[in-house]
Scaffold this motif. Structure first.
Motif, PDB file in Angstrom:
ATOM      1  N   GLY A 202       3.327  18.039  -8.995  1.00 34.97           N
ATOM      2  CA  GLY A 202       2.352  18.419 -10.161  1.00 34.97           C
ATOM      3  C   GLY A 202       1.003  17.773 -10.094  1.00 34.97           C
ATOM      4  N   GLN A 240       6.707   7.582   0.071  1.00 33.70           N
ATOM      5  CA  GLN A 240       7.773   8.379  -0.436  1.00 33.70           C
ATOM      6  C   GLN A 240       9.064   7.655  -0.944  1.00 33.70           C
ATOM      7  N   GLY A 242      12.807   7.921  -2.303  1.00 30.56           N
ATOM      8  CA  GLY A 242      14.164   8.771  -2.192  1.00 30.56           C
ATOM      9  C   GLY A 242      15.175   8.525  -1.430  1.00 30.56           C
ATOM     10  N   GLN A 243      16.070   9.504  -1.234  1.00 35.00           N
ATOM     11  CA  GLN A 243      17.350   9.366  -0.381  1.00 35.00           C
ATOM     12  C   GLN A 243      16.908   9.107   1.089  1.00 35.00           C
ATOM     13  N   THR A 244      15.811   9.595   1.126  1.00 34.51           N
ATOM     14  CA  THR A 244      15.558   9.391   2.894  1.00 34.51           C
ATOM     15  C   THR A 244      14.119   8.867   3.118  1.00 34.51           C
ATOM     16  N   GLY A 245      13.719   8.186   1.968  1.00 37.48           N
ATOM     17  CA  GLY A 245      12.380   7.315   1.830  1.00 37.48           C
ATOM     18  C   GLY A 245      12.575   5.990   1.344  1.00 37.48           C
ATOM     19  N   GLY A 257       4.904  14.223 -13.159  1.00 37.09           N
ATOM     20  CA  GLY A 257       4.847  15.616 -12.267  1.00 37.09           C
ATOM     21  C   GLY A 257       5.806  15.571 -11.276  1.00 37.09           C
ATOM     22  N   GLY A 260      12.533  15.742 -10.284  1.00 35.83           N
ATOM     23  CA  GLY A 260      13.732  15.065 -10.425  1.00 35.83           C
ATOM     24  C   GLY A 260      14.796  15.438  -9.571  1.00 35.83           C
ATOM     25  N   GLN A 263      17.514  14.008  -4.530  1.00 35.67           N
ATOM     26  CA  GLN A 263      16.908  13.133  -3.360  1.00 35.67           C
ATOM     27  C   GLN A 263      15.967  12.403  -3.842  1.00 35.67           C
ATOM     28  N   ASP A 280       7.277  20.331 -18.019  1.00 29.73           N
ATOM     29  CA  ASP A 280       8.553  21.264 -18.356  1.00 29.73           C
ATOM     30  C   ASP A 280       9.716  20.323 -19.094  1.00 29.73           C
ATOM     31  N   ALA A 295       4.243  16.446 -21.657  1.00 30.07           N
ATOM     32  CA  ALA A 295       2.992  16.686 -21.982  1.00 30.07           C
ATOM     33  C   ALA A 295       2.307  17.162 -20.379  1.00 30.07           C
ATOM     34  N   ASP A 296       1.134  17.634 -20.579  1.00 32.62           N
ATOM     35  CA  ASP A 296       0.241  17.863 -19.445  1.00 32.62           C
ATOM     36  C   ASP A 296      -0.124  16.508 -18.763  1.00 32.62           C
TER      37      ASP A 296
ATOM     38  N   ALA B  13      22.042  20.879   0.997  1.00 31.16           N
ATOM     39  CA  ALA B  13      21.316  19.613   0.237  1.00 31.16           C
ATOM     40  C   ALA B  13      21.268  19.987  -1.365  1.00 31.16           C
TER      41      ALA B  13
HETATM   42  C1  LIG Z   1      16.859  16.528   3.427  1.00 29.54           C
HETATM   43  C2  LIG Z   1      15.976  16.207   2.420  1.00 29.54           C
HETATM   44  C3  LIG Z   1      15.431  14.932   2.065  1.00 29.54           C
HETATM   45  C4  LIG Z   1      14.633  14.719   0.929  1.00 29.54           C
HETATM   46  N1  LIG Z   1      14.401  13.582   0.685  1.00 29.54           N
HETATM   47  C5  LIG Z   1      13.784  13.305  -0.300  1.00 29.54           C
HETATM   48  C6  LIG Z   1      13.267  11.989  -0.606  1.00 29.54           C
HETATM   49  O1  LIG Z   1      13.655  10.883  -0.191  1.00 29.54           O
HETATM   50  N2  LIG Z   1      12.280  11.852  -1.972  1.00 29.54           N
HETATM   51  C7  LIG Z   1      12.014  12.914  -2.734  1.00 29.54           C
HETATM   52  O2  LIG Z   1      11.275  12.689  -3.674  1.00 29.54           O
HETATM   53  N3  LIG Z   1      12.465  14.244  -2.469  1.00 29.54           N
HETATM   54  C8  LIG Z   1      13.075  14.407  -1.080  1.00 29.54           C
HETATM   55  N4  LIG Z   1      13.554  15.555  -0.907  1.00 29.54           N
HETATM   56  C9  LIG Z   1      12.886  16.639  -1.595  1.00 29.54           C
HETATM   57  C10 LIG Z   1      13.465  17.105  -2.906  1.00 29.54           C
HETATM   58  O3  LIG Z   1      14.938  18.130  -2.970  1.00 29.54           O
HETATM   59  C11 LIG Z   1      12.314  17.673  -4.039  1.00 29.54           C
HETATM   60  O4  LIG Z   1      12.130  19.059  -3.221  1.00 29.54           O
HETATM   61  C12 LIG Z   1      11.320  16.715  -4.061  1.00 29.54           C
HETATM   62  O5  LIG Z   1      11.643  15.679  -4.672  1.00 29.54           O
HETATM   63  C13 LIG Z   1      10.354  17.770  -5.277  1.00 29.54           C
HETATM   64  O6  LIG Z   1       9.254  17.058  -5.273  1.00 29.54           O
HETATM   65  P1  LIG Z   1       8.506  17.169  -6.731  1.00 29.54           P
HETATM   66  O7  LIG Z   1       9.343  16.906  -7.835  1.00 29.54           O
HETATM   67  O8  LIG Z   1       7.253  16.357  -6.727  1.00 29.54           O
HETATM   68  O9  LIG Z   1       8.066  18.686  -6.816  1.00 29.54           O
HETATM   69  P2  LIG Z   1       8.447  19.804  -7.672  1.00 29.54           P
HETATM   70  O10 LIG Z   1      10.079  19.754  -7.626  1.00 29.54           O
HETATM   71  O11 LIG Z   1       8.015  21.022  -7.510  1.00 29.54           O
HETATM   72  O12 LIG Z   1       8.219  19.570  -9.354  1.00 29.54           O
HETATM   73  C14 LIG Z   1       6.973  19.378  -9.870  1.00 29.54           C
HETATM   74  C15 LIG Z   1       7.135  18.993 -11.258  1.00 29.54           C
HETATM   75  O13 LIG Z   1       5.870  18.846 -11.621  1.00 29.54           O
HETATM   76  C16 LIG Z   1       5.732  19.329 -12.806  1.00 29.54           C
HETATM   77  N5  LIG Z   1       4.435  19.512 -13.278  1.00 29.54           N
HETATM   78  C17 LIG Z   1       3.479  20.520 -12.608  1.00 29.54           C
HETATM   79  N6  LIG Z   1       2.152  20.376 -13.025  1.00 29.54           N
HETATM   80  C18 LIG Z   1       2.203  19.581 -14.095  1.00 29.54           C
HETATM   81  C19 LIG Z   1       1.332  19.066 -15.178  1.00 29.54           C
HETATM   82  N7  LIG Z   1       0.109  19.583 -14.992  1.00 29.54           N
HETATM   83  N8  LIG Z   1       1.694  18.042 -16.027  1.00 29.54           N
HETATM   84  C20 LIG Z   1       3.047  17.659 -15.958  1.00 29.54           C
HETATM   85  N9  LIG Z   1       3.923  18.131 -15.146  1.00 29.54           N
HETATM   86  C21 LIG Z   1       3.634  18.996 -14.116  1.00 29.54           C
HETATM   87  C22 LIG Z   1       6.546  20.441 -12.706  1.00 29.54           C
HETATM   88  O14 LIG Z   1       6.941  20.832 -14.133  1.00 29.54           O
HETATM   89  C23 LIG Z   1       7.531  20.236 -12.024  1.00 29.54           C
HETATM   90  O15 LIG Z   1       8.734  19.571 -12.636  1.00 29.54           O
HETATM   91  C24 LIG Z   1      14.291  15.843   0.203  1.00 29.54           C
HETATM   92  C25 LIG Z   1      14.671  17.031   0.590  1.00 29.54           C
HETATM   93  C26 LIG Z   1      15.806  17.346   1.477  1.00 29.54           C
HETATM   94  C27 LIG Z   1      16.365  18.751   1.920  1.00 29.54           C
END
Ligand SMILES: Cc1cc2nc3c(=O)[nH]c(=O)nc-3n(C[C@H](O)[C@H](O)[C@H](O)COP(=O)(O)OP(=O)(O)OC[C@H]3O[C@@H](n4cnc5c(N)ncnc54)[C@H](O)[C@@H]3O)c2cc1C
Ligand SMILES: Nc1ncnc2c1ncn2[C@@H]1O[C@H](COP(=O)(O)O)[C@@H](O)[C@H]1O
Lengths: 309, 249
Positions: A202, A240, A242-245, A257, A260, A263, A280, A295-296, B13
């Motif tokens: 985000g 990073q 998370g599960q793998t960080g 942003g 959740g 991982q 969201d 909120a944004d 996953a």
């Molecule tokens: C093998 C494997 C290992 C993994 N290991 C990890 C790990 O160790 N750590 C990890 O984090 N992930 C891991 N992942 C990835 C995980 O599955 C998710 O894809 C990742 O955590 C998503 O990151 P995110 O929440 O930043 O992105 P997104 O899921 O894209 O979420 C972005 C969020 O930002 C919000 N947003 C956007 N713009 C705004 C705004 N202007 N204001 C407020 N909110 C906003 C959106 O509503 C959304 O909820 C792994 C995946 C796999 C397959």
């Protein structure tokens, strides 16, 4: 037989999770700490001063320089059998080293121990922390990595334990150190920080991460990130969570942003207080957040920073 | 150069698992299965090295039940040349997997082994390091960059403080981290082609190693649940709660 804790260090001082590993060790027996490296007397003295440490073994030699797994594992394969348990922090250092040690000793390795049930029985998370397994080892030497967030760091003790030298074991040189590019930061270590502010996809760009950093600096916290933010190169890989960080459990974790994903939750859901800022209202991060703000983030985060003036 | 790559079949996953009511394990019935994501990255790296001419042969190995053939076919569809299934109905723990793989390595004589850093079911992060130990080879774990040169491979590793680069003498073991590459999607024609690629099945017993589990799983339970909290209306309320209720500011 006692417990051997393998210290992670940078020569002069111990890595933060090493102290937590010492605490886990004290639940199992008398703790000896091994400090192996080149020019690491400082770290050995620091280990000797920890409460619960009975003895420190110092292997200060070029063979052990740069913490390469191959020579360290060869050293531990030699002295490891003299101990009932070999423990290292579940950091990239420990995770790289301990399975190699276990295989050389022909024993299992137990990863990310979060609870010592008894001398043979341990709890560890599986499936990104969605299940906790209790496992019992039948091996004579138990080799394991310890999750730092599950044990308190050992405090300084009253008296310094003796430091004894051990010779290195020459192994066939199959790996060579080339370079290290460490992220420079004046902020506290992510794994040990009292406050962590993490940003996700985000945030949208590397430049925008500045608002996360400003909030972190205001709170004296560390900066973390989701995988998506790291993959998009907003921040370096070592941010990073998370599960793998990295696994973190600060007093306050603010997810900005970040949706959740399981991982990500695996790396932060043991935090004491979780705050989520997301536009969201259905984002899964709100299911684990103590305080959710729909909120944004580009408005809420600077406003939050400003209100802490 | 010949590359051996490993691929484990795991629960997808994106699936949220649940624990069996009797505490005996995770309920795997009817769950969507997939190739371990880190192994997809390992397979992709092997295919790219092959396409770039750095390797002239690639072999994928999976250990498990016959259902793992599906995982192997996926790797073949991504571009791996041939597959080996070490078949077993038993619970194969990392040390057992490493011992079986060491036997496969004796037969295949690869110059480079690429594995995933971690299987996302048991989250062990052990097998590559164990295999390297058993073979007496160098290890480059958590790799985000792999560059083979004459007789060596340079591996950049994701470590807690940043990045580290090592040079390993070949043969060597490398384990893939998330940023090594982005695996390709398999295209339908390649799935068809993969059906004709060779897939050898070896019974685990035939390899003559001790695969007895060393760890007994006594119990599998749900983690303590975190109950969701409250939504706050604005930044002012958030600051108030953090100061006066949670007392973390
Ligand atoms: C093998 C494997 C290992 C993994 N290991 C990890 C790990 O160790 N750590 C990890 O984090 N992930 C891991 N992942 C990835 C995980 O599955 C998710 O894809 C990742 O955590 C998503 O990151 P995110 O929440 O930043 O992105 P997104 O899921 O894209 O979420 C972005 C969020 O930002 C919000 N947003 C956007 N713009 C705004 C705004 N202007 N204001 C407020 N909110 C906003 C959106 O509503 C959304 O909820 C792994 C995946 C796999 C397959
Ligand atoms: N049963 C298996 N079949 C194929 N590869 C495996 C198997 N078990 C482990 N591996 C490999 O070892 C890596 C690390 O697994 P683990 O040590 O279980 O986390 C995986 O990413 C795979 O590449």
């Amino acid at each position: 037989m006692g417990v051997l804790v393998i210290a992670e260090h940078d020569g002069g001082s111990l890595g933060p999770v090493t102290r937590n590993t010492v605490t886990a060790g004290t639940r199992l027996g008398e703790v000896t700490v091994l400090v192996a490296g080149e020019g690491c007397r400082g770290a050995a003295d620091e280990a000797a001063a920890l409460r619960g440490v009975a003895r420190v073994l110092l292997c200060d030699d070029a063979v052990c320089g740069q913490s390469l797994a191959e020579p360290l594992a060869a050293l531990l394969a030699g002295i490891g059998r003299e101990y009932s348990h070999l423990l290292a922090p579940a950091t990239t250092f420990g995770k790289n080293l301990m399975p190699r040690v276990a295989a050389l000793l022909d024993v299992a390795q137990i990863s990310e121990v979060i609870e010592v049930v008894d001398a043979d029985t341990f709890k560890r998370p599986i499936y990104a922390g969605n299940a906790i397994a209790t496992v019992r080892s039948a091996d004579s030497t138990k080799v394991m990595t310890v999750r730092g967030t599950a044990f308190e760091p050992a405090a300084a003790g009253d008296a310094a334990a003796p430091v004894d030298g051990v010779p290195p074991v020459a192994a066939k040189p199959v790996s060579r150190f080339v370079s290290r590019d460490l992220t420079q930061s004046d902020r506290p270590d992510l794994a040990a920080a009292r406050v962590v502010i993490s940003g996700g996809r985000g945030l949208g760009s590397k430049e925008n991460f500045a608002i996360i950093e400003a909030l972190a600096d205001k709170l004296g916290g560390a900066v973390g990130a989701s995988r998506a933010a790291v993959d998009a190169r907003f921040v370096p890989n070592d941010y990073q969570v998370g599960q793998t960080g990295k696994i973190v459990a600060p007093e306050l974790y603010i997810a900005v942003g970040i949706s959740g994903a399981i991982q990500h939750l695996a790396g932060m859901k043991e935090s004491k207080v979780i705050v989520a800022i997301n536009k969201d209202e259905d984002a899964p991060i709100f299911e684990v957040a103590d305080y959710g703000l729909v909120a944004d983030l580009f408005e809420a985060v600077p406003a939050l920073t400003a209100s802490l003036e | 150069m010949k590359i051996l790559v490993c691929a484990k079949r795991v629960v997808d996953a994106n699936v949220k698992i649940s624990v069996k009511a009797d505490g005996s394990g995770v309920d795997l019935a009817n769950l969507k299965m997939a190739m371990n994501p880190f192994d997809e990255i390992a397979v992709e790296e092997a295919v790219r090295l092959r396409e770039a001419g750095a390797a002239d042969e690639s072999v994928v190995v999976s250990l498990g039940t016959s259902a793992s053939q599906e995982t192997l076919r996926t790797a073949l569809a991504m571009g791996i040349d041939r597959a080996v299934l070490v078949e077993s109905e038993r619970d194969l723990q990392p040390l057992a997997v490493a011992k079986l793989l060491a036997e496969v390595v004796k037969r295949e004589q690869p110059d480079l082994i690429i594995m995933g850093k971690q299987a996302i079911d048991d989250d062990n992060n052990q097998t590559g390091q164990m295999l390297a130990a058993l073979l007496g080879w160098g290890q480059g774990t958590f790799a985000s960059r792999v560059v083979p040169a004459s007789g060596e491979v340079e591996v950049t590793r994701e470590i807690d403080g940043g990045l580290e680069t090592l040079a390993l003498a070949l043969p060597a073991v490398v384990t893939a981290d998330l940023r090594l590459n982005e695996p390709r999607y398999v295209k339908l024609p390649n799935i068809m082609k993969a059906k004709k690629k060779p897939l050898e099945v070896i019974a685990a017993d035939e390899l003559g190693v001790d695969i007895e589990p060393r760890l007994e799983v006594l119990k599998v339970e749900e983690p303590p649940k975190r109950s969701g909290g409250v939504k706050v209306a604005d930044v002012a309320e958030l600051v108030d709660k953090l100061r006066n209720e949670a007392r973390v500011l």
